[in-house]
Write an enzyme that holds these catalytic residues in place. Structure first.
Site, PDB file in Angstrom:
ATOM      1  N   ARG A 189       0.838  -1.199   0.000  1.00  0.00           N
ATOM      2  CA  ARG A 189       0.000   0.000   0.000  1.00  0.00           C
ATOM      3  C   ARG A 189       0.874   1.250   0.000  1.00  0.00           C
ATOM      4  O   ARG A 189       0.588   2.222  -0.702  1.00  0.00           O
ATOM      5  CB  ARG A 189      -0.939  -0.002   1.217  1.00  0.00           C
ATOM      6  CG  ARG A 189      -1.971  -1.116   1.199  1.00  0.00           C
ATOM      7  CD  ARG A 189      -3.034  -0.920   2.270  1.00  0.00           C
ATOM      8  NE  ARG A 189      -2.513  -0.972   3.630  1.00  0.00           N
ATOM      9  CZ  ARG A 189      -2.374  -2.067   4.355  1.00  0.00           C
ATOM     10  NH1 ARG A 189      -2.708  -3.242   3.836  1.00  0.00           N
ATOM     11  NH2 ARG A 189      -1.910  -2.012   5.602  1.00  0.00           N
TER      12      ARG A 189
ATOM     13  N   LYS B 127     -12.293  14.609   5.464  1.00  0.00           N
ATOM     14  CA  LYS B 127     -13.409  14.091   4.672  1.00  0.00           C
ATOM     15  C   LYS B 127     -14.200  13.087   5.488  1.00  0.00           C
ATOM     16  O   LYS B 127     -13.625  12.318   6.268  1.00  0.00           O
ATOM     17  CB  LYS B 127     -12.898  13.414   3.402  1.00  0.00           C
ATOM     18  CG  LYS B 127     -13.998  13.099   2.380  1.00  0.00           C
ATOM     19  CD  LYS B 127     -13.631  11.952   1.461  1.00  0.00           C
ATOM     20  CE  LYS B 127     -13.894  10.614   2.140  1.00  0.00           C
ATOM     21  NZ  LYS B 127     -13.789   9.476   1.198  1.00  0.00           N
TER      22      LYS B 127
ATOM     23  N   GLU C  62     -19.362  14.291   2.244  1.00  0.00           N
ATOM     24  CA  GLU C  62     -19.616  13.371   1.125  1.00  0.00           C
ATOM     25  C   GLU C  62     -20.891  12.573   1.385  1.00  0.00           C
ATOM     26  O   GLU C  62     -20.848  11.444   1.873  1.00  0.00           O
ATOM     27  CB  GLU C  62     -18.433  12.423   0.932  1.00  0.00           C
ATOM     28  CG  GLU C  62     -18.602  11.480  -0.260  1.00  0.00           C
ATOM     29  CD  GLU C  62     -17.417  10.556  -0.463  1.00  0.00           C
ATOM     30  OE1 GLU C  62     -17.556   9.587  -1.234  1.00  0.00           O
ATOM     31  OE2 GLU C  62     -16.355  10.787   0.134  1.00  0.00           O
TER      32      GLU C  62
ATOM     33  N   LYS D 123     -18.570  17.120  -1.506  1.00  0.00           N
ATOM     34  CA  LYS D 123     -18.148  16.054  -2.409  1.00  0.00           C
ATOM     35  C   LYS D 123     -19.367  15.183  -2.707  1.00  0.00           C
ATOM     36  O   LYS D 123     -19.600  14.172  -2.045  1.00  0.00           O
ATOM     37  CB  LYS D 123     -17.017  15.230  -1.787  1.00  0.00           C
ATOM     38  CG  LYS D 123     -16.529  14.099  -2.700  1.00  0.00           C
ATOM     39  CD  LYS D 123     -15.329  13.359  -2.111  1.00  0.00           C
ATOM     40  CE  LYS D 123     -14.905  12.218  -3.029  1.00  0.00           C
ATOM     41  NZ  LYS D 123     -13.687  11.518  -2.556  1.00  0.00           N
TER      42      LYS D 123
END
Length: 355
Positions: free
Chosen positions: A56, A147, A188, A230
């Site tokens: 990752r 976020k 979002e 978003k």
């Protein structure tokens, strides 16, 4: 009687607003490199790469070490907690690498969806417990924005009013906490494209969700100029038999936003929502060239739509890193093509900070 109690100082508001505008600077979008360990594992599995922390790290390093062309495409990069504290092969922190490009660092702060009791398979998002302390630490560690994702599903009966209201209030509370610590919150509220609903149904549900979100934002005294949205693009369900043109998608999307999102919001960065790289870019360009006037900066906050080609090019092999980086840069540049040259955008002089 309703009383007005200031929640932020003038200086706090100025910092939040200026940061929000910087993230969505003209011609720039956001790289959403905030996949959880599980989500990243699914993407790595598609190209035959084991889901380890090192793999990752290696893939994220490819993205954030791409050549300087990316500087003109990105205003911000969203990290997962793990990635925020990782380093390059040369011992440079990923946070420093991003900030040295004059790009802002963001952090995913929600802790994933959980079942919402009393609904037909709907969810809300957890992570408010301890969020204030985490935001304070993330701010110290270099994050400028955050976020939080909530998910709503369309069916004959969903989303329910309970799911809409529960998620709206979670998003608003998250925003309030972030702003107290000088972190710009990106909200979002994703309406999923699963199902066979048509474009009209998708637009209707998106409008109801966004209207509830901004009512909750008002109730929680969120400073809108210091936030970004978003949202999903308004599309038909993946199983819908009707194929809509990019222009129809753009008209439905912009109409929904114009009806629900206050002009005070500093910018809108669309998620790709399971679309292919090509579809996401085509729809974004159609939205930006829609004939309806809009008061916000409209850009992207793509994850898969910027990374899929790079991941396929890499496949876990060191010798493929340059090709993977090139794919990433190309997708970011394509995502920005077709933007109108002149569009009104707010500035710090348009806003009075004191209540």
């Amino acid at each position: 009687m309703t009383h007005q109690v200031p929640t932020l100082s003038e200086a706090q508001k100025r910092e939040l607003h200026e940061t929000a505008l910087r993230i969505v600077s003209p011609g720039k979008g956001i790289l959403a490199a905030d996949e959880s360990v599980g989500s990243m594992g699914k993407r790595l599995a598609q190209v035959g790469v084991e889901n380890t922390e090192e793999n990752r790290r290696q893939f994220r390093q490819i993205l954030i070490s791409a050549d300087d062309r990316i500087n003109s495409c990105l205003g911000g990069v969203i990290f997962f907690h793990e990635t925020l504290y990782q380093y390059s092969d040369n011992g440079v922190s990923f946070v420093k690498m991003i900030r040295d490009r004059d790009v802002l660092v963001g952090i995913k702060v929600d802790k994933g969806v959980v079942p919402l009791a009393g609904t037909a398979g709907e969810t809300t998002t957890q992570g408010l417990d301890g969020l204030s302390e985490r935001c304070a630490q993330y701010k110290k560690d270099g994050a400028s924005f955050a976020k939080w994702r909530c998910v709503l599903k369309i069916s004959d009966t969903n989303p329910s009013r309970l799911a809409i209201m529960a998620n709206a209030n979670v998003l608003a509370r998250y925003c309030s906490i972030c702003q107290q610590h000088g972190i710009v919150p990106i909200i979002e509220p994703e309406v999923l494209p699963d199902g066979d609903h048509d474009l009209k149904r998708g637009q209707y549900v998106t409008e109801k969700v966004l209207a509830a979100v901004y009512k909750a934002m008002s109730d929680h005294h969120v400073y809108l100029e210091g936030t970004l949205l978003k949202p999903n693009m308004v599309t038909a369900g993946h199983s819908c038999s009707i194929k809509y043109s990019p222009e129809e998608v753009a008209m439905a999307t912009v109409t929904a936003l114009r009806r629900t999102v206050p002009p005070a919001v500093s910018g809108i960065a669309f998620l790709s929502g399971g679309q292919s790289e090509e579809e996401a870019s085509i729809h974004l360009n159609a939205i930006n060239n829609c004939r309806l006037a809009t008061p916000w900066v409209l850009t992207f906050s793509f994850g898969r739509a910027l990374q899929a080609s790079a991941l396929r090019a890499w496949r876990g092999h060191k010798e493929n890193e340059k090709a993977a980086a090139e794919q990433f840069v190309e997708r970011a540049e394509v995502g920005l093509t077709g933007f109108p040259q002149q569009r009104w955008r707010p500035s710090t002089t348009d806003v009075k900070y004191a209540l």
